[in-house]
Design an enzyme around this catalytic site. Structure first.
Site: not given
Ligand SMILES: [Zn+2]
Length: 225
Positions: A88, A167, A156, A13, A122
């Site tokens: 949202r 998530r 992370r 995004k 990542r």
């Protein structure tokens, strides 16, 4: 051009928003950014927001709506804007239609598999903060090591595959009514965000131009990487 950008973690995004922001000189409005700024400035709004964030609760609709309303009164939104992270909920989407007229909502549709791969790949350098990906560019030249200082890259906690999966699911459970809302009012554009930006972005941009949503002249030449 007044857009709402919808995308799960891992949909990319931020990169899409950045492209339109830079090329057409319209602001990218993120309620998350506004909240973080108000909290760090210690404003009245910041204090109200902070109490919810600290308890791990969602900021109530009426506060979020108030914030967006105030932001959309700024002079820089005249050419258009990209809303990122808002609405949202369905009440937020309805309230937004009373504040302004949204041309299109763009749903960057990403599969769970790709989202997990993008985010769990990542790696961050603990020394200089550079971000890499072991599956996609920029890949580190030497496995798991920073190109610049040779430090061992770390993952992370947020990018752990199980956390990412969770998530992703929470995001879609929440956002479904919002996607339906734009679909029913015939303002939804869905793009396949599993593909690369290079494949998706030109098609999306053409769609926006052909439907008369994008009438702005570019203010800058922006290359897709
Ligand atoms: Zn480094």
């Amino acid at each position: 051009m007044r857009l709402v950008l919808i995308g799960a973690p891992g949909a990319g995004k931020g990169v899409y928003a950045q492209y339109f922001r830079d090329k057409y000189c319209i602001p990218q409005i993120s309620t998350g950014d506004i909240f973080r700024e108000e909290i760090s400035k210690g404003t009245e709004l910041g204090l109200r927001v902070k109490s919810y964030v600290e308890r791990g609760e969602l900021v109530p609709d009426e506060i979020v709506i108030e914030v967006v309303k105030k932001r959309l009164q700024q002079p820089d939104v005249q050419r258009g804007f990209i809303l990122d992270g808002f609405p949202r909920t369905r009440p937020q989407a309805e309230a937004l239609d009373k504040i302004t007229s949204i041309d299109r909502a763009i749903h960057l549709k990403v599969s769970e598999e790709v989202a997990v791969k993008r985010l769990s790949g990542r790696r961050v350098c603990p020394v200089c903060g550079r971000v890499y990906n072991i599956y996609y560019e920029p890949k580190p030249k030497v496995n798991e090591k920073c190109d610049y200082d040779g430090a061992k890259l770390i993952q992370r906690q947020d990018d752990n595959p199980d956390v990412v999966r969770n998530r992703y699911r929470v995001f879609y459970d929440t956002i479904k009514p919002v996607i339906e809302y734009y679909y029913k009012s015939r303002r939804l554009i869905e793009v396949n965000a599993d593909k690369s930006l290079k494949e998706v972005l030109p098609v999306l941009e053409k769609t926006l131009i052909n439907t008369g949503v994008l009438k702005l002249t570019p203010c800058r030449d922006v290359k897709i990487e």
